[in-house]
Design a protein around this motif. Sequence first.
Motif, PDB file in Angstrom:
ATOM      1  N   TYR A   1      -5.176 -35.281  38.151  1.00  0.00           N
ATOM      2  CA  TYR A   1      -4.343 -36.046  39.076  1.00  0.00           C
ATOM      3  C   TYR A   1      -3.735 -37.262  38.376  1.00  0.00           C
ATOM      4  O   TYR A   1      -2.560 -37.577  38.573  1.00  0.00           O
ATOM      5  CB  TYR A   1      -5.173 -36.477  40.283  1.00  0.00           C
ATOM      6  CG  TYR A   1      -4.399 -37.271  41.313  1.00  0.00           C
ATOM      7  CD1 TYR A   1      -3.541 -36.623  42.198  1.00  0.00           C
ATOM      8  CD2 TYR A   1      -4.536 -38.647  41.411  1.00  0.00           C
ATOM      9  CE1 TYR A   1      -2.834 -37.346  43.149  1.00  0.00           C
ATOM     10  CE2 TYR A   1      -3.834 -39.379  42.356  1.00  0.00           C
ATOM     11  CZ  TYR A   1      -2.991 -38.719  43.229  1.00  0.00           C
ATOM     12  OH  TYR A   1      -2.294 -39.430  44.168  1.00  0.00           O
TER      13      TYR A   1
ATOM     14  N   MET B   1      -1.629 -31.461  48.601  1.00  0.00           N
ATOM     15  CA  MET B   1      -3.008 -31.866  48.899  1.00  0.00           C
ATOM     16  C   MET B   1      -3.776 -30.724  49.583  1.00  0.00           C
ATOM     17  O   MET B   1      -4.370 -30.870  50.651  1.00  0.00           O
ATOM     18  CB  MET B   1      -3.046 -33.135  49.735  1.00  0.00           C
ATOM     19  CG  MET B   1      -2.570 -34.361  48.963  1.00  0.00           C
ATOM     20  SD  MET B   1      -3.498 -34.702  47.439  1.00  0.00           S
ATOM     21  CE  MET B   1      -4.865 -35.642  48.068  1.00  0.00           C
TER      22      MET B   1
ATOM     23  N   ARG C   1      -8.538 -34.263  50.002  1.00  0.00           N
ATOM     24  CA  ARG C   1      -8.164 -35.667  50.063  1.00  0.00           C
ATOM     25  C   ARG C   1      -8.811 -36.417  48.923  1.00  0.00           C
ATOM     26  O   ARG C   1      -9.823 -35.990  48.384  1.00  0.00           O
ATOM     27  CB  ARG C   1      -8.511 -36.297  51.409  1.00  0.00           C
ATOM     28  CG  ARG C   1      -9.984 -36.461  51.665  1.00  0.00           C
ATOM     29  CD  ARG C   1     -10.240 -37.057  53.040  1.00  0.00           C
ATOM     30  NE  ARG C   1     -11.652 -37.211  53.292  1.00  0.00           N
ATOM     31  CZ  ARG C   1     -12.169 -37.579  54.445  1.00  0.00           C
ATOM     32  NH1 ARG C   1     -11.374 -37.806  55.482  1.00  0.00           N
ATOM     33  NH2 ARG C   1     -13.475 -37.727  54.595  1.00  0.00           N
ATOM     34  N   ARG C   2      -8.200 -37.535  48.591  1.00  0.00           N
ATOM     35  CA  ARG C   2      -8.680 -38.402  47.515  1.00  0.00           C
ATOM     36  C   ARG C   2      -9.041 -39.742  48.112  1.00  0.00           C
ATOM     37  O   ARG C   2      -8.221 -40.376  48.774  1.00  0.00           O
ATOM     38  CB  ARG C   2      -7.581 -38.560  46.453  1.00  0.00           C
ATOM     39  CG  ARG C   2      -7.952 -39.460  45.299  1.00  0.00           C
ATOM     40  CD  ARG C   2      -6.770 -39.543  44.325  1.00  0.00           C
ATOM     41  NE  ARG C   2      -7.103 -40.380  43.189  1.00  0.00           N
ATOM     42  CZ  ARG C   2      -6.810 -41.671  43.088  1.00  0.00           C
ATOM     43  NH1 ARG C   2      -6.175 -42.279  44.078  1.00  0.00           N
ATOM     44  NH2 ARG C   2      -7.151 -42.348  42.025  1.00  0.00           N
TER      45      ARG C   2
ATOM     46  N   TRP D   1     -13.023 -36.948  45.393  1.00  0.00           N
ATOM     47  CA  TRP D   1     -12.216 -35.867  45.953  1.00  0.00           C
ATOM     48  C   TRP D   1     -13.066 -35.061  46.919  1.00  0.00           C
ATOM     49  O   TRP D   1     -14.231 -34.779  46.644  1.00  0.00           O
ATOM     50  CB  TRP D   1     -11.672 -34.973  44.838  1.00  0.00           C
ATOM     51  CG  TRP D   1     -10.530 -35.609  44.117  1.00  0.00           C
ATOM     52  CD1 TRP D   1     -10.591 -36.477  43.075  1.00  0.00           C
ATOM     53  CD2 TRP D   1      -9.149 -35.450  44.415  1.00  0.00           C
ATOM     54  NE1 TRP D   1      -9.334 -36.870  42.702  1.00  0.00           N
ATOM     55  CE2 TRP D   1      -8.424 -36.253  43.504  1.00  0.00           C
ATOM     56  CE3 TRP D   1      -8.443 -34.707  45.362  1.00  0.00           C
ATOM     57  CZ2 TRP D   1      -7.040 -36.321  43.518  1.00  0.00           C
ATOM     58  CZ3 TRP D   1      -7.061 -34.777  45.373  1.00  0.00           C
ATOM     59  CH2 TRP D   1      -6.363 -35.579  44.457  1.00  0.00           C
TER      60      TRP D   1
ATOM     61  N   PHE E   1      -1.740 -30.897  44.076  1.00  0.00           N
ATOM     62  CA  PHE E   1      -1.688 -32.300  44.468  1.00  0.00           C
ATOM     63  C   PHE E   1      -0.487 -32.614  45.366  1.00  0.00           C
ATOM     64  O   PHE E   1      -0.598 -33.433  46.279  1.00  0.00           O
ATOM     65  CB  PHE E   1      -1.673 -33.214  43.245  1.00  0.00           C
ATOM     66  CG  PHE E   1      -2.856 -33.006  42.326  1.00  0.00           C
ATOM     67  CD1 PHE E   1      -4.152 -32.948  42.827  1.00  0.00           C
ATOM     68  CD2 PHE E   1      -2.678 -32.847  40.971  1.00  0.00           C
ATOM     69  CE1 PHE E   1      -5.241 -32.764  41.991  1.00  0.00           C
ATOM     70  CE2 PHE E   1      -3.762 -32.670  40.118  1.00  0.00           C
ATOM     71  CZ  PHE E   1      -5.048 -32.625  40.632  1.00  0.00           C
TER      72      PHE E   1
END
Length: 119
Positions: A78, A102, A116-117, A55, A99
């Motif tokens: 998440y 975001m 961001r993931r 992350w 989430f």
Amino acid sequence: MPYVESKRSVYSEQRFRNTEPGKYRNTSETIFTNECEKEDYLIPLYSDTSVSAIWEYQKGSQWMKYPSGINVKIEKAYQRKKTGKIIIEMDRTTYIVIFSRMIQANVNNKTEMAVRRKD
């Protein structure tokens, strides 16, 4: 109040000395006391290094990685609910990572940063 004799010192020391590292063995000794000491509790530790996603939050034009412990907490939250949120504390500041949008929102000054993931 009557005096309660404690057998804890002899049994606790013996119990923990004879236990293998990382394992807890139940004993039949009884602890007679009105006080609790830290060695009377065994708190299991779980591995926090078992998540694969990274992350990041956007600070200006740079993407910054979250510290390892916070990254694990965000990823686990998440995985539980991809449209949820989590409250984190980083650099003595409280944030909410949302989430569904975001973003990372600063609770105090209401500023938002993109997150961001990365798999």
